[in-house]
Motif scaffolding. Structure first.
Motif, PDB file in Angstrom:
ATOM      1  N   ILE A   1       0.963  -1.181  -0.067  1.00 52.73           N
ATOM      2  CA  ILE A   1       0.124   0.107   0.078  1.00 52.73           C
ATOM      3  C   ILE A   1       0.904   1.261   0.088  1.00 52.73           C
ATOM      4  O   ILE A   1       0.642   2.116  -0.721  1.00 52.73           O
ATOM      5  CB  ILE A   1      -0.724   0.060   1.298  1.00 52.73           C
ATOM      6  N   ILE A   2       1.927   1.354   0.919  1.00 50.59           N
ATOM      7  CA  ILE A   2       2.706   2.427   0.984  1.00 50.59           C
ATOM      8  C   ILE A   2       3.643   2.567  -0.272  1.00 50.59           C
ATOM      9  O   ILE A   2       3.585   3.867  -0.851  1.00 50.59           O
ATOM     10  CB  ILE A   2       3.791   2.412   2.116  1.00 50.59           C
ATOM     11  N   LYS A   3       4.168   1.598  -0.860  1.00 48.76           N
ATOM     12  CA  LYS A   3       4.865   1.760  -2.156  1.00 48.76           C
ATOM     13  C   LYS A   3       3.762   2.249  -3.146  1.00 48.76           C
ATOM     14  O   LYS A   3       4.217   3.288  -4.280  1.00 48.76           O
ATOM     15  CB  LYS A   3       5.329   0.396  -2.787  1.00 48.76           C
ATOM     16  N   GLU A   4       2.692   1.787  -3.241  1.00 49.56           N
ATOM     17  CA  GLU A   4       1.769   2.283  -4.341  1.00 49.56           C
ATOM     18  C   GLU A   4       1.404   3.698  -4.081  1.00 49.56           C
ATOM     19  O   GLU A   4       1.324   4.638  -5.040  1.00 49.56           O
ATOM     20  CB  GLU A   4       0.447   1.236  -4.528  1.00 49.56           C
ATOM     21  N   ALA A   5       1.095   4.030  -2.744  1.00 46.27           N
ATOM     22  CA  ALA A   5       0.825   5.507  -2.514  1.00 46.27           C
ATOM     23  C   ALA A   5       1.818   6.424  -3.021  1.00 46.27           C
ATOM     24  O   ALA A   5       1.395   7.531  -3.406  1.00 46.27           O
ATOM     25  CB  ALA A   5       0.461   5.591  -1.098  1.00 46.27           C
ATOM     26  N   ILE A   6       2.952   5.991  -2.600  1.00 51.14           N
ATOM     27  CA  ILE A   6       4.279   6.982  -2.929  1.00 51.14           C
ATOM     28  C   ILE A   6       4.051   7.204  -4.414  1.00 51.14           C
ATOM     29  O   ILE A   6       4.484   8.232  -5.126  1.00 51.14           O
ATOM     30  CB  ILE A   6       5.580   6.355  -2.484  1.00 51.14           C
ATOM     31  N   ASP A   7       4.089   6.411  -5.408  1.00 55.72           N
ATOM     32  CA  ASP A   7       3.944   6.187  -6.660  1.00 55.72           C
ATOM     33  C   ASP A   7       2.878   7.250  -7.158  1.00 55.72           C
ATOM     34  O   ASP A   7       2.984   7.743  -8.366  1.00 55.72           O
ATOM     35  CB  ASP A   7       4.232   4.974  -7.345  1.00 55.72           C
ATOM     36  N   SER A   8       1.657   6.983  -6.622  1.00 52.64           N
ATOM     37  CA  SER A   8       0.369   7.451  -7.093  1.00 52.64           C
ATOM     38  C   SER A   8       0.142   8.705  -6.783  1.00 52.64           C
ATOM     39  O   SER A   8      -0.385   9.763  -7.281  1.00 52.64           O
ATOM     40  CB  SER A   8      -0.749   6.613  -6.779  1.00 52.64           C
ATOM     41  N   PHE A   9       0.389   9.206  -5.471  1.00 53.59           N
ATOM     42  CA  PHE A   9       0.000  10.381  -4.680  1.00 53.59           C
ATOM     43  C   PHE A   9       1.070  11.601  -4.872  1.00 53.59           C
ATOM     44  O   PHE A   9       0.785  12.693  -4.373  1.00 53.59           O
ATOM     45  CB  PHE A   9      -0.429  10.236  -3.537  1.00 53.59           C
ATOM     46  N   GLY A  10       2.391  11.267  -5.333  1.00 57.10           N
ATOM     47  CA  GLY A  10       3.359  12.420  -5.109  1.00 57.10           C
ATOM     48  C   GLY A  10       3.540  12.451  -3.696  1.00 57.10           C
ATOM     49  O   GLY A  10       4.159  11.752  -2.858  1.00 57.10           O
TER      50      GLY A  10
END
Length: 447
Positions: free
Chosen positions: A98-107
């Motif tokens: 979740i954290i890895k995807e959030a970093i890539d998606s949310f800036g």
């Protein structure tokens, strides 16, 4: 003014408890219920929009939802996603994903770990940092910095969770500056869109027709419309006031210069000066003023080509081809020492062009920089194929009629006001009138 610029996403399988009006009788649920009430109180008081993911059994579903969200500036994440009463290996794997995807998606965003098992966060964070450190690239280094600075761990027993979350907004000047800018942009969007929506007329249709009469392609029209709306937004942001860093004391100024991130500084310069052709995005657009190309087959002094033909001439096909200023990469090596080059030893091209000083020695780096900052040259910082500097030579100019047919790599497009500055300096060089000197250099002193 709302101090928070975006939306909130809460990922917690128990968050639906917040909607129960009566206190739960179960002690563990009561802790959760009180915590969620405080979180929702924070969201309501700050007038924030929020979304929740309470079904945490399917990680693929969670990731697909994350990819659909935008403008998330606060992610509140539980660690025990299956409510088993402990943070198990399956929970840890899901949290990392979740954290890895959030970093890539949310800036950029704030990561608030909100868990009854918050002591587990340090272990999970360190494992993530180790995974990023193995890669070692600049993006991974930035992710490590994010985890260290913009993530906080909060216990669900914490009495003042609202204060802890808000404090992180202002504990770093860069975060405060960026969030303030985004708030002002949001306010400007509301104002400009409200003012320029029409109901019973066709004004915008007429504007489009006028543009279509003068411009050759839909891409040129789109660029013009974007410029129009950005101009309108700027009008509503003129009075924006930002916080200022604590830089009054000379010692603090000295410390600032010592702690600059060279990678970030380069990205700021590039972001202001250029629109980069990432993923060949600009290849889909017509040739345009400010396009910088790379020609691998050209001689070293002409490998970089900048289009300086005015946009109106390109858009209206008034010109038979385009005017190009050519240039070369600044190839002076780090640690350059002119004394290390012997008489018969070749020197870097940029050193050779700058020439020797009065002592018949190759110029030191300070004099070379002064040489290229004078009339006749223009420095495009971090714009080369290798993100080194490009030196434009205003005397190395030609006209090309078939640029689109040449096999050139489009690197970037130089933004305003830099491209206008380039054209102004180019015009000044070739429009100036030389006047012969009839008096001695010290004539003023003899009056």
């Amino acid at each position: 003014m709302n101090i928070f610029p975006g939306n909130v996403l809460i990922i917690d399988d128990q968050f639906d408890l917040v909607y129960k009006s009566e206190e739960p009788t179960d002690p563990l649920q009561l802790i959760q219920w009180n915590n969620f009430k405080k979180v929702k109180n924070l969201i309501d008081n700050q007038c924030l929009c929020y979304s929740t993911i309470s079904n945490t059994t399917d990680i693929e579903l969670i990731i697909s939802k994350i990819k659909q969200y935008c403008n998330i500036r606060l992610l509140i994440l539980d660690l025990d996603l299956d409510e088993s009463g402990d943070v198990e290996d399956g929970d840890i794997a899901m949290v990392k994903t979740i954290i890895k995807e959030a970093i890539d998606s949310f800036g950029y965003f704030i990561l608030a770990i909100n868990s009854s098992y918050d002591e587990k966060w340090d272990e999970i964070k360190n494992e993530l940092i180790d995974e990023f450190r193995v890669k070692g690239d600049n993006e991974s280094i930035r992710k490590i910095s994010f985890l260290n600075i913009f993530s906080i761990s909060l216990s669900k027993n914490l009495p003042d969770i609202e204060v802890e979350i808000l404090n992180i907004l202002s504990n770093k000047f860069s975060n405060e500056l960026v969030t303030q800018f985004e708030v002002y942009v949001n306010q400007a969007k509301d104002a400009v869109l409200n003012s320029f929506i029409e109901f019973d007329s066709n004004t915008w249709e007429e504007i489009y027709l006028n543009l279509k009469d003068d411009l050759d392609s839909k891409e040129h029209i789109n660029l013009t419309i974007n410029g129009l709306f950005f101009g309108l937004l700027r009008q509503y942001m003129v009075n924006s006031n930002y916080s200022t860093p604590d830089i009054d004391h000379p010692k603090k100024i000295e410390d600032i210069h010592k702690q600059v991130d060279p990678i970030l500084r380069k990205e700021i310069i590039q972001g202001f000066n250029y629109l980069h052709n990432k993923n060949n995005y600009l290849d889909k657009h017509p040739i345009w003023t400010g396009n910088l190309y790379y020609d691998n087959l050209a001689s070293f002094d002409s490998k970089y080509l900048l289009v300086i033909t005015p946009e109106c001439d390109i858009a209206q096909s008034k010109s038979n081809g385009v005017t190009i200023v050519q240039g070369f990469e600044f190839d002076v090596p780090s640690g350059y020492d002119p004394a290390s080059y012997k008489a018969d030893q070749p020197v870097p091209f940029s050193v050779e062009v700058a020439g020797k000083n009065g002592k018949n020695e190759w110029k030191p780096i300070v004099e070379i920089e002064n040489f290229y900052n004078k009339q006749g040259y223009y420095i495009l910082y971090h714009s080369s194929l290798n993100e080194k500097h490009v030196i434009l030579d205003f005397r190395n100019v030609k006209r090309i009629t078939n640029l689109e047919k040449l096999k050139l790599d489009l690197l970037l497009r130089v933004n305003e006001p830099i491209i206008t500055d380039i054209n102004d300096r180019f015009s000044t060089l070739f429009n100036r009138k030389g006047i012969p000197r009839l008096s001695p250099k010290k004539y003023l002193r003899n009056l």
